[in-house]
Write a protein that holds these residues in place. Sequence first.
Motif, PDB file in Angstrom:
ATOM      1  N   ARG A 177      29.185  26.668  49.068  1.00  0.00           N
ATOM      2  CA  ARG A 177      28.643  25.898  50.204  1.00  0.00           C
ATOM      3  C   ARG A 177      29.098  26.485  51.534  1.00  0.00           C
ATOM      4  N   GLU A 178      30.382  26.841  51.622  1.00  0.00           N
ATOM      5  CA  GLU A 178      30.906  27.404  52.862  1.00  0.00           C
ATOM      6  C   GLU A 178      30.295  28.774  53.153  1.00  0.00           C
ATOM      7  N   LEU A 179      30.134  29.588  52.123  1.00  0.00           N
ATOM      8  CA  LEU A 179      29.498  30.895  52.308  1.00  0.00           C
ATOM      9  C   LEU A 179      28.042  30.728  52.751  1.00  0.00           C
ATOM     10  N   ALA A 180      27.348  29.751  52.174  1.00  0.00           N
ATOM     11  CA  ALA A 180      25.949  29.507  52.541  1.00  0.00           C
ATOM     12  C   ALA A 180      25.838  29.149  54.024  1.00  0.00           C
ATOM     13  N   LYS A 181      26.767  28.319  54.509  1.00  0.00           N
ATOM     14  CA  LYS A 181      26.759  27.948  55.938  1.00  0.00           C
ATOM     15  C   LYS A 181      26.950  29.166  56.829  1.00  0.00           C
ATOM     16  N   GLU A 182      27.880  30.026  56.446  1.00  0.00           N
ATOM     17  CA  GLU A 182      28.246  31.173  57.284  1.00  0.00           C
ATOM     18  C   GLU A 182      27.261  32.331  57.205  1.00  0.00           C
ATOM     19  N   LEU A 183      26.708  32.572  56.029  1.00  0.00           N
ATOM     20  CA  LEU A 183      25.907  33.774  55.818  1.00  0.00           C
ATOM     21  C   LEU A 183      24.425  33.588  56.096  1.00  0.00           C
ATOM     22  N   GLY A 184      23.900  32.416  55.874  1.00  0.00           N
ATOM     23  CA  GLY A 184      22.483  32.178  56.121  1.00  0.00           C
ATOM     24  C   GLY A 184      21.565  32.991  55.223  1.00  0.00           C
ATOM     25  N   LEU A 185      21.943  33.205  53.984  1.00  0.00           N
ATOM     26  CA  LEU A 185      21.097  33.946  53.047  1.00  0.00           C
ATOM     27  C   LEU A 185      20.040  33.024  52.442  1.00  0.00           C
ATOM     28  N   ARG A 186      18.935  33.606  52.050  1.00  0.00           N
ATOM     29  CA  ARG A 186      17.885  32.827  51.405  1.00  0.00           C
ATOM     30  C   ARG A 186      18.375  32.270  50.069  1.00  0.00           C
ATOM     31  N   TYR A 187      19.039  33.112  49.285  1.00  0.00           N
ATOM     32  CA  TYR A 187      19.594  32.691  48.003  1.00  0.00           C
ATOM     33  C   TYR A 187      21.098  32.933  48.030  1.00  0.00           C
ATOM     34  N   MET A 188      21.835  31.954  47.592  1.00  0.00           N
ATOM     35  CA  MET A 188      23.285  32.118  47.523  1.00  0.00           C
ATOM     36  C   MET A 188      23.614  32.859  46.231  1.00  0.00           C
ATOM     37  N   PRO A 189      24.360  33.944  46.308  1.00  0.00           N
ATOM     38  CA  PRO A 189      24.666  34.705  45.088  1.00  0.00           C
ATOM     39  C   PRO A 189      25.564  33.930  44.136  1.00  0.00           C
ATOM     40  N   ASP A 190      25.450  34.266  42.864  1.00  0.00           N
ATOM     41  CA  ASP A 190      26.353  33.723  41.858  1.00  0.00           C
ATOM     42  C   ASP A 190      27.697  34.427  42.049  1.00  0.00           C
ATOM     43  N   LEU A 191      28.778  33.659  42.106  1.00  0.00           N
ATOM     44  CA  LEU A 191      30.100  34.223  42.355  1.00  0.00           C
ATOM     45  C   LEU A 191      30.829  34.452  41.038  1.00  0.00           C
ATOM     46  N   LYS A 192      31.326  35.663  40.851  1.00  0.00           N
ATOM     47  CA  LYS A 192      32.111  36.009  39.669  1.00  0.00           C
ATOM     48  C   LYS A 192      33.440  36.573  40.165  1.00  0.00           C
ATOM     49  N   PHE A 193      34.534  36.029  39.644  1.00  0.00           N
ATOM     50  CA  PHE A 193      35.862  36.401  40.110  1.00  0.00           C
ATOM     51  C   PHE A 193      36.558  37.282  39.075  1.00  0.00           C
ATOM     52  N   PHE A 194      37.191  38.367  39.566  1.00  0.00           N
ATOM     53  CA  PHE A 194      37.871  39.322  38.705  1.00  0.00           C
ATOM     54  C   PHE A 194      39.247  39.643  39.283  1.00  0.00           C
ATOM     55  N   TYR A 195      40.234  39.726  38.397  1.00  0.00           N
ATOM     56  CA  TYR A 195      41.580  40.092  38.818  1.00  0.00           C
ATOM     57  C   TYR A 195      41.620  41.598  39.075  1.00  0.00           C
ATOM     58  N   ASP A 196      42.178  42.007  40.207  1.00  0.00           N
ATOM     59  CA  ASP A 196      42.300  43.419  40.578  1.00  0.00           C
ATOM     60  C   ASP A 196      43.709  43.881  40.221  1.00  0.00           C
ATOM     61  N   ALA A 197      43.830  44.658  39.182  1.00  0.00           N
ATOM     62  CA  ALA A 197      45.141  45.094  38.693  1.00  0.00           C
ATOM     63  C   ALA A 197      45.662  46.334  39.414  1.00  0.00           C
ATOM     64  N   SER A 198      44.930  46.850  40.386  1.00  0.00           N
ATOM     65  CA  SER A 198      45.362  48.089  41.042  1.00  0.00           C
ATOM     66  C   SER A 198      46.693  47.918  41.777  1.00  0.00           C
ATOM     67  N   PHE A 199      46.971  46.732  42.313  1.00  0.00           N
ATOM     68  CA  PHE A 199      48.249  46.506  42.991  1.00  0.00           C
ATOM     69  C   PHE A 199      49.399  46.498  41.975  1.00  0.00           C
ATOM     70  N   ASP A 200      49.165  45.918  40.816  1.00  0.00           N
ATOM     71  CA  ASP A 200      50.177  45.927  39.760  1.00  0.00           C
ATOM     72  C   ASP A 200      50.461  47.363  39.312  1.00  0.00           C
ATOM     73  N   TYR A 201      49.395  48.147  39.195  1.00  0.00           N
ATOM     74  CA  TYR A 201      49.550  49.540  38.786  1.00  0.00           C
ATOM     75  C   TYR A 201      50.335  50.316  39.846  1.00  0.00           C
ATOM     76  N   GLY A 202      50.021  50.079  41.114  1.00  0.00           N
ATOM     77  CA  GLY A 202      50.756  50.729  42.205  1.00  0.00           C
ATOM     78  C   GLY A 202      52.232  50.355  42.188  1.00  0.00           C
ATOM     79  N   ALA A 203      52.538  49.096  41.934  1.00  0.00           N
ATOM     80  CA  ALA A 203      53.930  48.653  41.862  1.00  0.00           C
ATOM     81  C   ALA A 203      54.633  49.311  40.679  1.00  0.00           C
ATOM     82  N   HIS A 204      53.914  49.465  39.577  1.00  0.00           N
ATOM     83  CA  HIS A 204      54.479  50.130  38.402  1.00  0.00           C
ATOM     84  C   HIS A 204      54.815  51.591  38.726  1.00  0.00           C
TER      85      HIS A 204
END
Length: 128
Positions: free
Chosen positions: A79-106
């Motif tokens: 809802r908040e993205l729809a208010k800010e972006l003004g897109l015709r269709y709001m995209p489906d949101l898929k969340f993924f963990y980014d392990a690159s920071f863990d790899y860098g720390a390793h």
Amino acid sequence: MVARSFNRAERVSGQVKKVLSDLILKGISDPRLSRATITGVSMSKDLRIAKIYFAAHGGKDDQQDLAAGFESAKGFIKRELAKELGLRYMPDLKFFYDASFDYGAHIDRVLKTIRSDDGKHYPTPEEQ
């Protein structure tokens, strides 16, 4: 020098990342998400799917907690993205963990171990 032109999906990705980062700082009341950092957003060419990559301040241990937090806040975020972006269709949101920071720390830990081992086996010029 030729300037690189950005396509629409790249521009929208940048906007989504900015708005979502601001939401995490100011708007989302879920305390789990206060430990998250948005590391990237990748939009499909048709702008129907947004892959959102996040890292956790607590490392991989917080991954599932944050994923659950994002899933529970998904409706509010859309809802908040729809208010800010003004897109015709709001995209489906898929969340993924980014392990690159863990790899860098390793890698950093490995390098520190090598440096400390190096000092034990090889005397410095001052010690000789």
